[in-house]
Design an enzyme around this catalytic site. Structure first.
Site, PDB file in Angstrom:
ATOM      1  N   GLY A 268       0.808  -1.223   0.000  1.00 41.50           N
ATOM      2  CA  GLY A 268       0.000   0.000   0.000  1.00 41.50           C
ATOM      3  C   GLY A 268       0.835   1.264   0.000  1.00 41.50           C
ATOM      4  N   VAL A 269       0.144   2.382   0.198  1.00 42.62           N
ATOM      5  CA  VAL A 269       0.827   3.674   0.195  1.00 42.62           C
ATOM      6  C   VAL A 269       1.415   3.974   1.570  1.00 42.62           C
ATOM      7  CG1 VAL A 269      -0.336   4.930  -1.636  1.00 42.62           C
ATOM      8  CG2 VAL A 269      -1.493   4.651   0.554  1.00 42.62           C
ATOM      9  N   GLY A 270       2.403   4.841   1.603  1.00 37.51           N
ATOM     10  CA  GLY A 270       2.878   5.379   2.875  1.00 37.51           C
ATOM     11  C   GLY A 270       4.205   4.820   3.335  1.00 37.51           C
ATOM     12  N   ASN A 271       4.617   5.329   4.481  1.00 37.20           N
ATOM     13  CA  ASN A 271       5.952   5.043   4.991  1.00 37.20           C
ATOM     14  C   ASN A 271       6.108   3.619   5.507  1.00 37.20           C
ATOM     15  OD1 ASN A 271       6.930   7.661   4.493  1.00 37.20           O
ATOM     16  ND2 ASN A 271       5.821   8.410   6.294  1.00 37.20           N
ATOM     17  N   GLU A 293      -0.527  -1.665  -6.988  1.00 36.45           N
ATOM     18  CA  GLU A 293      -1.032  -0.529  -7.770  1.00 36.45           C
ATOM     19  C   GLU A 293      -0.041   0.617  -7.799  1.00 36.45           C
ATOM     20  OE1 GLU A 293      -4.777  -0.092  -5.545  1.00 36.45           O
ATOM     21  OE2 GLU A 293      -3.886   1.763  -4.831  1.00 36.45           O
ATOM     22  N   ASN A 383      -8.195   9.531   3.735  1.00 39.37           N
ATOM     23  CA  ASN A 383      -7.918   9.563   2.290  1.00 39.37           C
ATOM     24  C   ASN A 383      -9.045   8.891   1.512  1.00 39.37           C
ATOM     25  OD1 ASN A 383      -5.351  10.682   2.877  1.00 39.37           O
ATOM     26  ND2 ASN A 383      -4.552   8.631   3.244  1.00 39.37           N
ATOM     27  N   GLY A 387      -7.181   1.126  -3.250  1.00 37.43           N
ATOM     28  CA  GLY A 387      -7.249  -0.245  -3.757  1.00 37.43           C
ATOM     29  C   GLY A 387      -7.228  -1.279  -2.662  1.00 37.43           C
ATOM     30  N   LYS A 407      -1.193   9.367  17.704  1.00 31.17           N
ATOM     31  CA  LYS A 407      -1.280  10.660  18.386  1.00 31.17           C
ATOM     32  C   LYS A 407      -0.693  10.595  19.804  1.00 31.17           C
ATOM     33  CE  LYS A 407      -3.333  12.473  14.805  1.00 31.17           C
ATOM     34  NZ  LYS A 407      -2.463  13.191  13.868  1.00 31.17           N
TER      35      LYS A 407
HETATM   36  O1  0RQ Z   1      -1.843  11.475  11.269  1.00 26.08           O
HETATM   37  O2  0RQ Z   1      -0.721  12.696   9.496  1.00 26.08           O
HETATM   38  O3  0RQ Z   1      -1.820  13.910  11.396  1.00 26.08           O
HETATM   39  O4  0RQ Z   1       0.273  12.561  11.781  1.00 26.08           O
HETATM   40  O5  0RQ Z   1      -3.302   8.953  10.556  1.00 26.08           O
HETATM   41  O6  0RQ Z   1      -0.987   7.519   9.847  1.00 26.08           O
HETATM   42  O7  0RQ Z   1       0.658   5.988  10.867  1.00 26.08           O
HETATM   43  O8  0RQ Z   1       1.453   7.810   9.272  1.00 26.08           O
HETATM   44  O9  0RQ Z   1       0.184   5.755   8.494  1.00 26.08           O
HETATM   45  O10 0RQ Z   1       0.874   6.911   6.290  1.00 26.08           O
HETATM   46  O11 0RQ Z   1       0.654   4.401   6.587  1.00 26.08           O
HETATM   47  O12 0RQ Z   1      -1.384   5.887   6.551  1.00 26.08           O
HETATM   48  C1  0RQ Z   1      -4.647   4.150   6.712  1.00 26.08           C
HETATM   49  C2  0RQ Z   1      -4.187   6.563   6.278  1.00 26.08           C
HETATM   50  C3  0RQ Z   1      -2.359   5.007   7.028  1.00 26.08           C
HETATM   51  C4  0RQ Z   1      -3.247   4.811   4.712  1.00 26.08           C
HETATM   52  C5  0RQ Z   1      -3.637   5.137   6.186  1.00 26.08           C
HETATM   53  C6  0RQ Z   1      -3.241   9.143  11.970  1.00 26.08           C
HETATM   54  C7  0RQ Z   1      -1.764   9.317  12.240  1.00 26.08           C
HETATM   55  C8  0RQ Z   1      -1.351  10.163  11.061  1.00 26.08           C
HETATM   56  C9  0RQ Z   1      -1.436   8.561   9.057  1.00 26.08           C
HETATM   57  P1  0RQ Z   1      -0.945  12.760  10.968  1.00 26.08           P
HETATM   58  P2  0RQ Z   1       0.444   6.811   9.647  1.00 26.08           P
HETATM   59  P3  0RQ Z   1       0.183   5.758   6.905  1.00 26.08           P
HETATM   60  C10 0RQ Z   1      -3.088   1.117  -1.995  1.00 26.08           C
HETATM   61  C11 0RQ Z   1      -3.726   0.883  -0.691  1.00 26.08           C
HETATM   62  C12 0RQ Z   1      -6.231   3.479   2.676  1.00 26.08           C
HETATM   63  C13 0RQ Z   1      -5.909   3.253   1.226  1.00 26.08           C
HETATM   64  C14 0RQ Z   1      -5.028   2.078   0.972  1.00 26.08           C
HETATM   65  C15 0RQ Z   1      -4.452   4.836   3.775  1.00 26.08           C
HETATM   66  C16 0RQ Z   1      -2.183   9.587   9.922  1.00 26.08           C
HETATM   67  O13 0RQ Z   1      -2.675   3.545   4.659  1.00 26.08           O
HETATM   68  O14 0RQ Z   1      -4.879   5.878   3.319  1.00 26.08           O
HETATM   69  O15 0RQ Z   1      -4.739   1.272   1.833  1.00 26.08           O
HETATM   70  N1  0RQ Z   1      -5.043   3.643   3.499  1.00 26.08           N
HETATM   71  N2  0RQ Z   1      -4.606   1.929  -0.288  1.00 26.08           N
HETATM   72  O16 0RQ Z   1      -1.560   9.955  13.475  1.00 26.08           O
HETATM   73  C17 0RQ Z   1      -6.939   8.554  14.326  1.00 26.08           C
HETATM   74  C18 0RQ Z   1      -6.318   6.294  14.462  1.00 26.08           C
HETATM   75  C19 0RQ Z   1      -5.153   6.612  13.714  1.00 26.08           C
HETATM   76  C20 0RQ Z   1      -4.963   7.934  13.287  1.00 26.08           C
HETATM   77  C21 0RQ Z   1      -3.304   6.716  12.563  1.00 26.08           C
HETATM   78  N3  0RQ Z   1      -6.555   5.063  14.865  1.00 26.08           N
HETATM   79  N4  0RQ Z   1      -7.178   7.295  14.725  1.00 26.08           N
HETATM   80  N5  0RQ Z   1      -5.856   8.911  13.603  1.00 26.08           N
HETATM   81  N6  0RQ Z   1      -3.802   7.958  12.613  1.00 26.08           N
HETATM   82  N7  0RQ Z   1      -4.089   5.884  13.257  1.00 26.08           N
HETATM   83  C22 0RQ Z   1      -2.774   2.551  -2.406  1.00 26.08           C
HETATM   84  C23 0RQ Z   1      -3.919   3.301  -3.023  1.00 26.08           C
HETATM   85  O17 0RQ Z   1      -5.012   2.934  -2.871  1.00 26.08           O
HETATM   86  C24 0RQ Z   1      -3.693   4.510  -3.825  1.00 26.08           C
END
Ligand code: 0RQ
Length: 509
Positions: A268-271, A293, A383, A387, A407
């Site tokens: 997936g996306v992200g760090n 993707e 977001n 996918g 947080k």
């Molecule tokens: O907040 O940005 O304000 O610091 O959510 O969290 O831990 O940096 O994680 O960058 O991996 O993103 C689900 C959003 C995770 C992403 C999600 C807060 C946390 C932070 C981001 P800040 P992290 P990531 C293929 C797959 C859906 C689409 C997908 C996503 C921010 O993975 O968009 O999977 N997934 N696509 O502080 C409140 C909680 C929290 C929270 C984290 N429980 N409650 N806030 N945060 N946990 C790719 C495509 O489809 C294009």
């Protein structure tokens, strides 16, 4: 010098971004290219935003419905959101201004599975597509289009739109030509045929995008880079998540449940996703493949090191350094990366057939294994599902990962009940946090709860979760509810509501 536009008659359609933006009408459905910051149009959306800003100074309101592949960049989503230029947006987006407007109720957002978007348009479910605005890397003498750094829904937008506007971006390498595989066999039911792909590296379509030249109303020349954002270096938490996953893979290979070179990886996306791939790049597995993707730095590194021999995706999403590496060795990468339309990169039939290992991020999971990927505290969109659902439901094994708290520890990412469900307990086999990995396969709900709490929850939250589970079971035994998935309904979402009231999930001591 219009060397990227080799069709002589089409050169007559070259105009400024402002003139092209003027061809978009108030209320239009506009399909733009762009997927995770790659190959979105760069100049026309900004010119359109200026036009909308001017129009909206009077009493009339001008806005469009915007459809894309997935997230774009400040020049597109950001520019249009800032001027209130979108009445509706679909599918996945990640722009802060756009997100704020959606959550303030100022614009609609329709969160579709990425593999559904194209076919929903062919089926007529979303209404007419008026205009397509597509970035391409060039136009051949016969009018076929060289796709850019993502394919997304471009095939469908070009096919379905009444009017087509092209941005020909000479900043994109001309050597991208030949990297794409555009499958044109996706008919509407009841005329569908099996998609003829058995391996991630199979080429089943054309190298170029087709378009009815009569529909092209404007061509704008650009010379602008994609949004190449930095990834943060893997931190301790994501390194630990990666280690748990590597140990799990080794176990699966030892048990004969996965081949030694694993199965095609989706990431997936992200760090965190990027860190897991960095872990795999250091790990013992060889000759890996990707069916994903978004292809980020992590996968590029694996291809570079030889750990990964082939990867299929719909978009490239690189940091500036990885982008340079990619451009410097494009001929090498072109042999090993195929970019496809997103209805193919994310196709359930292919994900199931290839046996993809799906690894996606999440916001929270509950003790029974339901996953929330999209809604902060149940109401605010982050977001979108992207996918993740296409892959999770159809994967060989579907994994979701997150740090155990968010947080500053005030939020537990393992909760009694998720505040929104994207992936049901039926679609989630593995949950991983820095604490550990819970393998939920074949377990009934009460056993899943035990394992998720013990393996994945942060120690600060374990007692409260165990206490909840115990009382839910006591209450079921006393006749208030069932023992299959015990809950205390009045309390199940109390952690979230306490966080909203008091800024932390656990009661203040
Ligand atoms: O907040 O940005 O304000 O610091 O959510 O969290 O831990 O940096 O994680 O960058 O991996 O993103 C689900 C959003 C995770 C992403 C999600 C807060 C946390 C932070 C981001 P800040 P992290 P990531 C293929 C797959 C859906 C689409 C997908 C996503 C921010 O993975 O968009 O999977 N997934 N696509 O502080 C409140 C909680 C929290 C929270 C984290 N429980 N409650 N806030 N945060 N946990 C790719 C495509 O489809 C294009």
């Amino acid at each position: 010098n219009h060397s990227r536009i080799q069709h002589p008659l089409l050169r007559q359609k070259i105009m400024s971004a402002e003139a092209a933006a003027a061809l978009i009408q108030n209320g239009d459905h506009v399909g733009m290219s762009g997927f995770t910051g790659a190959a979105y149009p760069k100049l026309i959306p900004q010119a359109l935003a200026k036009r909308i800003e001017q129009a909206n100074q009077g009493s009339n309101t001008f806005s469009i419905g915007l459809w894309t592949g997935a997230s774009t960049a400040p020049e597109l989503d950001g520019a249009l959101a800032k001027v209130g230029g979108m009445n509706m947006r679909l599918p996945y987006q990640s722009d802060p201004t756009c997100r704020a407007r959606i959550n303030a109720g100022l614009m609609d957002y329709v969160d579709l599975h990425l593999s559904h978007v194209a076919q929903f348009v062919w089926f007529g479910f979303l209404g007419k597509l008026n205009v397509a605005v597509i970035e391409v890397a060039g136009i051949l003498p016969d009018g076929r289009l060289i796709p850019s750094t993502s394919v997304g829904n471009n095939k469908t937008w070009l096919d379905q739109a009444d009017k087509v506007i092209l941005e020909v971006n000479s900043h994109q390498s001309a050597a991208l030509e030949g990297m794409h595989d555009i499958y044109y066999g996706t008919e509407r039911p009841p005329y569908r045929k099996p998609i003829p792909m058995e391996h991630t590296g199979d080429r089943i379509g054309d190298t170029y995008l087709r378009v009815d030249l009569n529909k092209i109303v404007a061509i704008v020349e650009t010379d602008c880079p994609d949004r190449n954002t930095e990834f943060t270096a893997p931190d301790e938490q994501s390194e630990r998540i990666a280690e748990h996953i590597l140990t799990f893979f080794a176990q699966e290979v030892a048990l004969g449940r996965m081949p030694p070179n694993l199965l095609p990886l989706q990431s997936g996306v992200g760090n965190i996703a990027n860190a897991v791939l960095a872990g795999l790049n250091r790990g013992p597995f060889e000759n890996l493949s990707g069916f994903t993707e978004v292809l980020q730095d992590g996968m590029l590194d694996m291809i570079k090191s030889g750990k990964m021999s082939m990867a299929s995706a719909t978009a490239l999403s690189f940091s500036p350094a990885a982008n340079q590496e990619f451009l410097d060795h494009l001929d090498f990468y072109k042999e090993r990366i195929i970019l496809r339309p997103q209805e193919i990169s994310n196709h359930p039939e292919l994900i199931r057939r290839l046996g993809v290992i799906a690894m996606n991020g999440m916001l929270e999971a509950d003790i029974y294994g339901n996953v929330n990927s999209t809604h902060v505290m149940g109401t605010r969109i982050m977001n979108g599902i992207g996918g993740s659902g296409d892959f999770a439901r159809n994967a060989y094994v579907s994994m979701f990962m997150t740090p155990s708290t968010a947080k500053g520890g005030t939020i537990s990412c393992i909760v009694p009940m998720v505040s929104h469900v994207d992936h049901t307990e039926h679609d989630v086999q593995i949950i991983v946090t820095e604490q550990g990995l819970a393998d939920l396969r074949g377990l009934a709900p009460r056993h899943r709860a035990e394992l998720i709490i013990q393996r994945c929850a942060h120690p600060d939250y374990r007692p409260a979760l165990l206490d909840y589970v115990q009382r839910a079971q006591d209450s079921a035994k006393a006749g208030h509810g069932g023992m299959h998935t015990p809950h205390i309904l009045d309390e199940a979402l109390s952690w979230h509501s306490r966080y909203e009231r008091e800024g932390q999930m656990l009661p203040k001591l």
